[in-house]
Design an enzyme around this catalytic site. Structure first.
Site, PDB file in Angstrom:
ATOM      1  CG  ASP A  56      50.876  63.130  -9.716  1.00 58.77           C
ATOM      2  OD1 ASP A  56      51.263  62.157 -10.361  1.00 58.77           O
ATOM      3  OD2 ASP A  56      49.905  63.835 -10.064  1.00 58.77           O
ATOM      4  CG  ASP A 197      46.816  62.070 -13.553  1.00 62.15           C
ATOM      5  OD1 ASP A 197      47.085  62.960 -12.730  1.00 62.15           O
ATOM      6  OD2 ASP A 197      47.382  60.951 -13.576  1.00 62.15           O
TER       7      ASP A 197
HETATM    8  C1  DX5 Z   1      47.426  59.202  -9.872  1.00 66.77           C
HETATM    9  C2  DX5 Z   1      48.618  59.951 -10.397  1.00 66.77           C
HETATM   10  C3  DX5 Z   1      49.196  59.656 -11.743  1.00 66.77           C
HETATM   11  C4  DX5 Z   1      48.995  58.360 -12.433  1.00 66.77           C
HETATM   12  C5  DX5 Z   1      50.154  57.411 -12.489  1.00 66.77           C
HETATM   13  O1  DX5 Z   1      46.975  59.879  -8.724  1.00 66.77           O
HETATM   14  O2  DX5 Z   1      48.190  61.313 -10.472  1.00 66.77           O
HETATM   15  O3  DX5 Z   1      50.531  60.021 -11.739  1.00 66.77           O
HETATM   16  O4  DX5 Z   1      47.942  57.635 -11.974  1.00 66.77           O
HETATM   17  O5  DX5 Z   1      50.015  56.621 -13.637  1.00 66.77           O
HETATM   18  P1  DX5 Z   1      49.426  55.125 -13.661  1.00 66.77           P
HETATM   19  O6  DX5 Z   1      47.999  55.237 -13.255  1.00 66.77           O
HETATM   20  O7  DX5 Z   1      49.626  54.657 -15.083  1.00 66.77           O
HETATM   21  O8  DX5 Z   1      50.275  54.325 -12.683  1.00 66.77           O
HETATM   22 ZN    ZN Z   2      48.553  63.622 -11.504  1.00 65.17          ZN
END
Ligand code: DX5
Ligand code: ZN
Length: 244
Positions: A56, A197
């Protein structure tokens, strides 16, 4: 919540029975990884057969957070053989694709909402030998990609508003996954994959897979649990989402 989402959210086992022959790919989200444990984390993901490392990238403007820089992404390539799945949550991604030097076999996703010239950015990703993915925020209609179907290898459906881990799924996005799968198949693009995601927990994963998701981004809802070891986490998750 729209009818289709209600229907999909309601039906549980009935929906998870029919997954067909699709291989569900797992993409652990590296923004959730403990930086002091990276070697062990990568070893656990390698052992667990992770298909992707989800990276990310956030600029603090397109989303209200800053995450994962260029050097970290480059270093991950030297530390792991697992292909990167680079998620650009940045404005003007066209200038920034080159910084990450996308490699053949990797995915790079750009947000439809982040540039007036999506074709140009998607073409640049492909010219570098990588796979091009368009990312859609929860409120962005599927029809937005009508003229991009020949330019993409996958679509990323954000099931939370991008920017932070630990958020709750937006229920209407389950119906959106199913609607996207039909939209693509009706236009002869069965081969375009769907990545999801955000809040991919086991119960949500069942619904996402039943709706048509191929690649699951795994964060704090799936494997990065407080004080839980990552060793075996992918194997456990894979078991938990397999047919009941
Ligand atoms: C959200 C991110 C993800 C993700 C993380 O912007 O792109 O990496 O939400 O996972 P969770 O939602 O399970 O914490
Ligand atoms: Zn992501």
């Amino acid at each position: 919540m729209d009818m289709l989402s209600r229907q999909l959210m309601k039906e549980d086992d009935g929906m998870t029975k029919d997954k067909g022959h699709r291989t569900i790919q797992l993409a652990p989200s590296m923004m959730c990884a403990d930086i002091s444990l990276i070697p062990e984390t990568l070893a656990a993901f390698d052992e667990g057969g992770a298909e992707w490392l989800h990276i990310d990238v956030m600029d603090g403007a397109f989303v209200p957070n800053m995450q994962i820089g260029v050097d970290y992404a480059h270093q991950l390539r030297t530390l792991s053989g697992i292909p990167l799945d680079i998620h650009l949550m940045v404005y003007e991604p066209g200038d920034k694709v080159a910084w990450f030097d996308p490699q053949p076999g990797e995915y790079v996703s750009v947000h439809y909402e982040s540039t007036p010239h999506p074709q140009r950015v998607l073409a640049d990703i492909r010219e570098r030998g990588a796979r091009a993915m368009i990312a859609l925020n929860p409120a962005t209609p599927i029809a937005s990609i009508e003229y991009l179907l020949d330019d993409i290898d996958a679509v990323l459906i954000m099931t939370v508003n991008p920017g932070y881990a630990g958020q709750k799924l937006i229920p209407s996005t389950i119906g959106k996954i199913a609607a996207l799968r039909s939209y693509l198949n009706e236009r002869g693009h069965d081969n375009i994959e769907i990545e999801v995601d955000g809040n991919v927990s086991v119960p949500n994963a069942h619904k996402m897979i039943a709706a048509g998701a191929d690649i699951l981004v795994l964060g704090t809802s799936a494997i990065f649990k407080k004080d839980a070891a990552l060793e075996g986490a992918l194997q456990d998750f894979r078991k938990a989402i397999s047919l009941k």
